[in-house]
Design a protein around this motif. Structure first.
Motif, mmCIF file in Angstrom:
data_model
loop_
_atom_site.group_PDB
_atom_site.id
_atom_site.type_symbol
_atom_site.label_atom_id
_atom_site.label_comp_id
_atom_site.label_asym_id
_atom_site.label_seq_id
_atom_site.Cartn_x
_atom_site.Cartn_y
_atom_site.Cartn_z
ATOM 1 N N LYS A 6 48.085 33.934 38.943
ATOM 2 C CA LYS A 6 48.976 34.578 38.002
ATOM 3 C C LYS A 6 47.945 35.790 37.360
ATOM 4 O O LYS A 6 46.826 35.049 37.007
ATOM 5 N N LYS A 7 48.414 36.951 37.102
ATOM 6 C CA LYS A 7 47.453 37.944 36.378
ATOM 7 C C LYS A 7 47.893 37.635 34.852
ATOM 8 O O LYS A 7 48.999 37.445 34.805
ATOM 9 N N GLY A 8 46.907 37.789 34.071
ATOM 10 C CA GLY A 8 47.088 37.898 32.540
ATOM 11 C C GLY A 8 46.582 36.727 31.838
ATOM 12 O O GLY A 8 45.828 36.117 32.352
#
Length: 90
Positions: A6-8
């Protein structure tokens, strides 16, 4: 078991069904980079890790409240004294 990418900011939406993995040094310091965020968010795991007898190559899962934190000891020391990448990968 499934690996999620996941990005973030992973600390914004922690999930108790996930095991949070990071590499650690054998000295027990979580004092820079993402390790600092692990220390802030998983205090119980940090305390347990500090009290363990760690050696390079060890790995374990620690409970921190409702969360699980996996630690992989990849270097004896930290900062400018950490093991070189080739040794860490070995």
């Amino acid at each position: 078991m499934k690996i999620l990418f996941k990005k973030g900011n992973m600390f914004e939406n922690l999930d108790s069904g996930v095991i949070y993995l990071h590499s650690c040094n054998a000295m027990g310091h979580w004092g820079a980079g993402v390790a600092t965020e692990f220390r802030k968010n998983f205090r119980e795991a940090y305390t347990s890790h500090r009290n363990m007898s760690n050696k390079t190559g060890d790995g374990y899962i620690l409970q921190s409240g409702e969360y699980k934190v996996a630690c992989l000891i990849t270097s004896k020391f930290y900062g400018k004294f950490k093991d070189p990448p080739k040794k860490i990968l070995t």
